[in-house]
Design a protein around this motif. Structure first.
Motif, PDB file in Angstrom:
ATOM      1  N   THR A  19      91.416 -75.900 -99.386  1.00 33.12           N
ATOM      2  CA  THR A  19      91.214 -74.557 -98.854  1.00 33.12           C
ATOM      3  C   THR A  19      90.612 -74.688 -97.463  1.00 33.12           C
ATOM      4  O   THR A  19      89.736 -75.522 -97.237  1.00 33.12           O
ATOM      5  CB  THR A  19      90.215 -73.797 -99.752  1.00 33.12           C
ATOM      6  OG1 THR A  19      90.698 -73.879-101.076  1.00 33.12           O
ATOM      7  CG2 THR A  19      90.077 -72.355 -99.340  1.00 33.12           C
ATOM      8  N   CYS A  21      88.172 -74.104 -94.749  1.00 35.68           N
ATOM      9  CA  CYS A  21      86.782 -73.621 -94.651  1.00 35.68           C
ATOM     10  C   CYS A  21      86.042 -74.574 -93.722  1.00 35.68           C
ATOM     11  O   CYS A  21      86.099 -75.783 -93.919  1.00 35.68           O
ATOM     12  CB  CYS A  21      86.130 -73.633 -96.040  1.00 35.68           C
ATOM     13  SG  CYS A  21      84.327 -73.481 -96.007  1.00 35.68           S
ATOM     14  N   CYS A  27      78.893 -68.238 -96.560  1.00 37.91           N
ATOM     15  CA  CYS A  27      79.065 -68.148 -98.015  1.00 37.91           C
ATOM     16  C   CYS A  27      77.905 -68.789 -98.783  1.00 37.91           C
ATOM     17  O   CYS A  27      77.840 -68.690 -99.996  1.00 37.91           O
ATOM     18  CB  CYS A  27      80.399 -68.766 -98.429  1.00 37.91           C
ATOM     19  SG  CYS A  27      81.806 -67.812 -97.851  1.00 37.91           S
ATOM     20  N   PRO A  33      76.424 -60.685-101.840  1.00 38.37           N
ATOM     21  CA  PRO A  33      77.411 -61.440-102.616  1.00 38.37           C
ATOM     22  C   PRO A  33      78.287 -62.338-101.735  1.00 38.37           C
ATOM     23  O   PRO A  33      78.748 -61.901-100.671  1.00 38.37           O
ATOM     24  CB  PRO A  33      78.272 -60.341-103.262  1.00 38.37           C
ATOM     25  CG  PRO A  33      77.473 -59.089-103.147  1.00 38.37           C
ATOM     26  CD  PRO A  33      76.599 -59.226-101.951  1.00 38.37           C
ATOM     27  N   ALA A  34      78.504 -63.579-102.202  1.00 40.30           N
ATOM     28  CA  ALA A  34      79.333 -64.526-101.435  1.00 40.30           C
ATOM     29  C   ALA A  34      80.741 -63.964-101.238  1.00 40.30           C
ATOM     30  O   ALA A  34      81.388 -64.235-100.228  1.00 40.30           O
ATOM     31  CB  ALA A  34      79.383 -65.875-102.149  1.00 40.30           C
ATOM     32  N   LYS A  35      81.192 -63.152-102.199  1.00 39.93           N
ATOM     33  CA  LYS A  35      82.559 -62.645-102.036  1.00 39.93           C
ATOM     34  C   LYS A  35      82.637 -61.659-100.854  1.00 39.93           C
ATOM     35  O   LYS A  35      83.700 -61.494-100.265  1.00 39.93           O
ATOM     36  CB  LYS A  35      83.086 -62.041-103.336  1.00 39.93           C
ATOM     37  CG  LYS A  35      82.414 -60.818-103.834  1.00 39.93           C
ATOM     38  CD  LYS A  35      83.207 -60.283-105.024  1.00 39.93           C
ATOM     39  CE  LYS A  35      82.683 -58.907-105.376  1.00 39.93           C
ATOM     40  NZ  LYS A  35      82.124 -58.705-106.640  1.00 39.93           N
ATOM     41  N   GLU A  36      81.521 -61.064-100.478  1.00 42.68           N
ATOM     42  CA  GLU A  36      81.534 -60.214 -99.276  1.00 42.68           C
ATOM     43  C   GLU A  36      81.588 -61.094 -98.021  1.00 42.68           C
ATOM     44  O   GLU A  36      82.329 -60.810 -97.089  1.00 42.68           O
ATOM     45  CB  GLU A  36      80.292 -59.314 -99.251  1.00 42.68           C
ATOM     46  CG  GLU A  36      80.342 -58.253-100.341  1.00 42.68           C
ATOM     47  CD  GLU A  36      79.218 -57.217-100.244  1.00 42.68           C
ATOM     48  OE1 GLU A  36      79.211 -56.314-101.091  1.00 42.68           O
ATOM     49  OE2 GLU A  36      78.353 -57.313 -99.353  1.00 42.68           O
ATOM     50  N   SER A  37      80.792 -62.166 -98.032  1.00 42.04           N
ATOM     51  CA  SER A  37      80.832 -63.087 -96.887  1.00 42.04           C
ATOM     52  C   SER A  37      82.263 -63.581 -96.674  1.00 42.04           C
ATOM     53  O   SER A  37      82.771 -63.620 -95.547  1.00 42.04           O
ATOM     54  CB  SER A  37      79.929 -64.294 -97.147  1.00 42.04           C
ATOM     55  OG  SER A  37      78.594 -63.891 -97.258  1.00 42.04           O
ATOM     56  N   TYR A  38      82.899 -63.917 -97.777  1.00 41.51           N
ATOM     57  CA  TYR A  38      84.238 -64.502 -97.708  1.00 41.51           C
ATOM     58  C   TYR A  38      85.243 -63.540 -97.056  1.00 41.51           C
ATOM     59  O   TYR A  38      86.185 -63.972 -96.399  1.00 41.51           O
ATOM     60  CB  TYR A  38      84.678 -64.876 -99.130  1.00 41.51           C
ATOM     61  CG  TYR A  38      85.975 -65.634 -99.186  1.00 41.51           C
ATOM     62  CD1 TYR A  38      86.075 -66.913 -98.649  1.00 41.51           C
ATOM     63  CD2 TYR A  38      87.109 -65.067 -99.754  1.00 41.51           C
ATOM     64  CE1 TYR A  38      87.274 -67.607 -98.684  1.00 41.51           C
ATOM     65  CE2 TYR A  38      88.315 -65.754 -99.798  1.00 41.51           C
ATOM     66  CZ  TYR A  38      88.377 -67.023 -99.263  1.00 41.51           C
ATOM     67  OH  TYR A  38      89.558 -67.703 -99.288  1.00 41.51           O
ATOM     68  N   GLN A  39      84.990 -62.246 -97.219  1.00 37.38           N
ATOM     69  CA  GLN A  39      85.916 -61.269 -96.607  1.00 37.38           C
ATOM     70  C   GLN A  39      85.928 -61.374 -95.085  1.00 37.38           C
ATOM     71  O   GLN A  39      86.844 -60.926 -94.428  1.00 37.38           O
ATOM     72  CB  GLN A  39      85.515 -59.846 -97.014  1.00 37.38           C
ATOM     73  CG  GLN A  39      85.944 -59.485 -98.412  1.00 37.38           C
ATOM     74  CD  GLN A  39      85.553 -58.040 -98.739  1.00 37.38           C
ATOM     75  OE1 GLN A  39      85.859 -57.108 -98.004  1.00 37.38           O
ATOM     76  NE2 GLN A  39      84.855 -57.867 -99.848  1.00 37.38           N
ATOM     77  N   CYS A  41      85.798 -64.236 -93.502  1.00 34.64           N
ATOM     78  CA  CYS A  41      86.181 -65.606 -93.139  1.00 34.64           C
ATOM     79  C   CYS A  41      87.316 -65.607 -92.116  1.00 34.64           C
ATOM     80  O   CYS A  41      88.334 -64.943 -92.305  1.00 34.64           O
ATOM     81  CB  CYS A  41      86.619 -66.370 -94.391  1.00 34.64           C
ATOM     82  SG  CYS A  41      86.998 -68.078 -93.987  1.00 34.64           S
ATOM     83  N   GLU A  44      90.717 -66.349 -93.329  1.00 40.37           N
ATOM     84  CA  GLU A  44      91.412 -65.276 -94.044  1.00 40.37           C
ATOM     85  C   GLU A  44      91.907 -64.214 -93.059  1.00 40.37           C
ATOM     86  O   GLU A  44      92.967 -63.618 -93.250  1.00 40.37           O
ATOM     87  CB  GLU A  44      90.464 -64.607 -95.057  1.00 40.37           C
ATOM     88  CG  GLU A  44      90.068 -65.515 -96.206  1.00 40.37           C
ATOM     89  CD  GLU A  44      91.294 -66.019 -96.967  1.00 40.37           C
ATOM     90  OE1 GLU A  44      92.114 -65.194 -97.396  1.00 40.37           O
ATOM     91  OE2 GLU A  44      91.430 -67.255 -97.110  1.00 40.37           O
TER      92      GLU A  44
END
Ligand SMILES: Cc1cc2nc3c(=O)[nH]c(=O)nc-3n(C[C@H](O)[C@H](O)[C@H](O)COP(=O)(O)OP(=O)(O)OC[C@H]3O[C@@H](n4cnc5c(N)ncnc54)[C@H](O)[C@@H]3O)c2cc1C
Ligand code: SF4
Ligand code: SF4
Length: 414
Positions: A19, A21, A27, A33-39, A41, A44
């Motif tokens: 992946t 990164c 993250c 939440p890490a999933k918010e950080s990931y948004q 990226c 992405e």
């Protein structure tokens, strides 16, 4: 250049696809939440494009060859900090500006990196709040680095004015996250950018250094210089020079670098407020001239903090890099296509001969801003074909428009 004969499917299948990164650190934050950080990226969302438009009100011009390669800037200059800061990567302009930003109260804290106790060249994220802490952060950590992890500390401390020193991926992720989510929305953020290219994962660094240097454990500073050589400073003061032409062949494989960094299209940190590098500055013996791109009003404010301590020179330009871009990119693409085959290792050209070639190139080759254009365009083309071969599903998202213009200008097919 035609890539109609791509890498055999079998070879690609055998490769484990990681992946993308660059371990920017966002993250790792636990305050949201890490999933918010990931948004946010960059791998992405893609490089530049809309983000460039949001910052400058427009994307870079495709018709101005300098802006195409270097990004939008209201001023470009060459400068050296006088006196230089000992132990800094170059003259220490980044460190001095960050210190002044704290001293003058422009910011309350600086997100950057200290050296890890485990290895001199590995990073430890830090939120510096004193000038001594900023000074201790000087010098490169030449690996992918979790600078943005310190946003958590800044957020929890309620910092309202923050300077972030980061590479292009840090600044992309930071800018998007600040806009997308409420956590840092009322923080006044300054982005002091360094150029960054060909970065590696921490676990690869020692192997790479041991291939380049005769004594990697004693290296305290190294840089890929504009005189076509790597300069490595050892702890006893000795400078070891290894010409690019004599680097061991195993280092020209794409898997030496982090896949994120082979998929990077923002060498010169086009979303920073101020970029401070060296690649467009002439290499003058005994001096440490740096290349500065002032991109925004905030960037001008940052540079003004240290202007009185800078010796400033006009940009210089010599020669034409067109042929060299075409030649180097063609060679690299041929190598990319053959990477599934067993490759020779060791130095093809001995150091003494490589040094002669580097000296000749230095005399007759392109210099100053033209060297920067060579390096930027070569990396854009190489990375474009890397993504096309290894991550074709990411091509459309990751690659900004100007890369296609560079491909066209240099006679390569998209
Ligand atoms: C992997 C890598 C490749 C680079 N390649 C180029 C290049 O090709 N061309 C070019 O012009 N410049 C490049 N640079 C930037 C250049 O080497 C200098 O960092 C820059 O010119 C600033 O010099 P200085 O003396 O002002 O920095 P200093 O005053 O020494 O300050 C450097 C600051 O950068 C921070 N820092 C160090 N490593 C990292 C990192 N990995 N990520 C984020 N922040 C970091 C330090 O903690 C410090 O705060 C690269 C930097 C890195 C890390
Ligand atoms: S690059 Fe940063 S934002 Fe993207 S996945 Fe890695 S740590 Fe998260
Ligand atoms: S090369 Fe690009 S992706 Fe890799 S660390 Fe540097 S800025 Fe980030």
């Amino acid at each position: 250049m035609n890539l109609a004969s791509p890498v055999p499917r079998l070879a690609l299948k055998a490769e484990r696809k990681e992946t993308l990164c660059s371990a920017c650190g966002l993250c790792q934050v636990r305050a949201w939440p890490a999933k918010e950080s990931y948004q946010s990226c960059v791998f992405e969302l893609g490089w530049l494009g809309e983000a460039e438009r949001a910052l400058f009100g427009r994307e870079r011009s495709l018709d101005d060859p300098d802006e195409l390669a270097f990004g939008i800037a209201q001023e470009r200059l060459v400068a050296t900090l006088n006196p230089a800061i000992e132990g800094a990567q170059w003259s220490g302009i980044v460190t001095r500006i960050a210190q002044r930003a704290l001293e003058t109260g422009l910011v309350e804290a600086v997100a950057t990196l200290h050296r890890s106790h485990a290895d001199y060249f590995l990073p430890e994220p830090v939120l510096a709040q004193t000038t001594d802490d900023v000074l201790a952060a000087r010098g490169n950590k030449p690996v992918t680095s979790p600078t943005l992890k310190s946003l958590e500390v800044a957020y929890r401390k309620g910092i309202k004015r923050l300077l972030v020193i980061g590479a292009g991926c840090h600044v992309h992720v930071l800018r998007d996250f600040q806009k997308r989510f409420p956590y840092l929305a009322d923080m006044d953020v300054y982005a002091l950018g360094i150029p960054c290219v060909d970065n590696v994962k921490p676990k690869k660094l020692r192997w790479i250094l041991s291939r380049i240097s005769k004594s990697h454990k004693t290296v305290r500073h190294y840089e890929f210089m504009q005189d076509f050589s790597v300069h490595l400073l050892h702890e006893n003061g000795e400078v070891e020079k290894v010409p690019y032409f004599s680097l061991p062949r195993e280092l020209s494989r794409s898997d030496v670098f982090a896949p994120s960094c082979m998929s990077c299209f923002d060498y010169l940190n086009g979303l920073s407020d101020l970029t401070v590098g060296y690649v467009g500055a002439p290499l003058v013996k005994g001096e440490k001239r740096q290349w500065i791109l002032v991109r925004t009003e905030k960037g001008k404010r940052l540079l003004d903090l240290a202007r009185d301590e800078l010796q400033i020179f006009p940009e210089t330009r010599k020669g034409d890099c067109s042929k060299a871009v075409k030649q180097s990119a063609t060679m690299m693409m041929e190598r990319l296509k053959r990477e599934h085959l067993p490759a020779p290792t060791g130095r093809k050209i001995p150091i003494w001969l490589g040094s002669i070639i580097a000296r000749i190139m230095n005399l007759v080759g392109f210099k100053g801003v033209e060297f920067a254009r060579y390096s930027v365009e070569f990396h854009l083309i190489r990375n474009y074909y890397f993504v096309k071969l290894r991550y074709p599903e990411k091509l459309q998202t990751l690659v900004p428009k100007h890369v296609y213009k560079v491909l066209e200008n240099r006679g390569f097919e998209a």
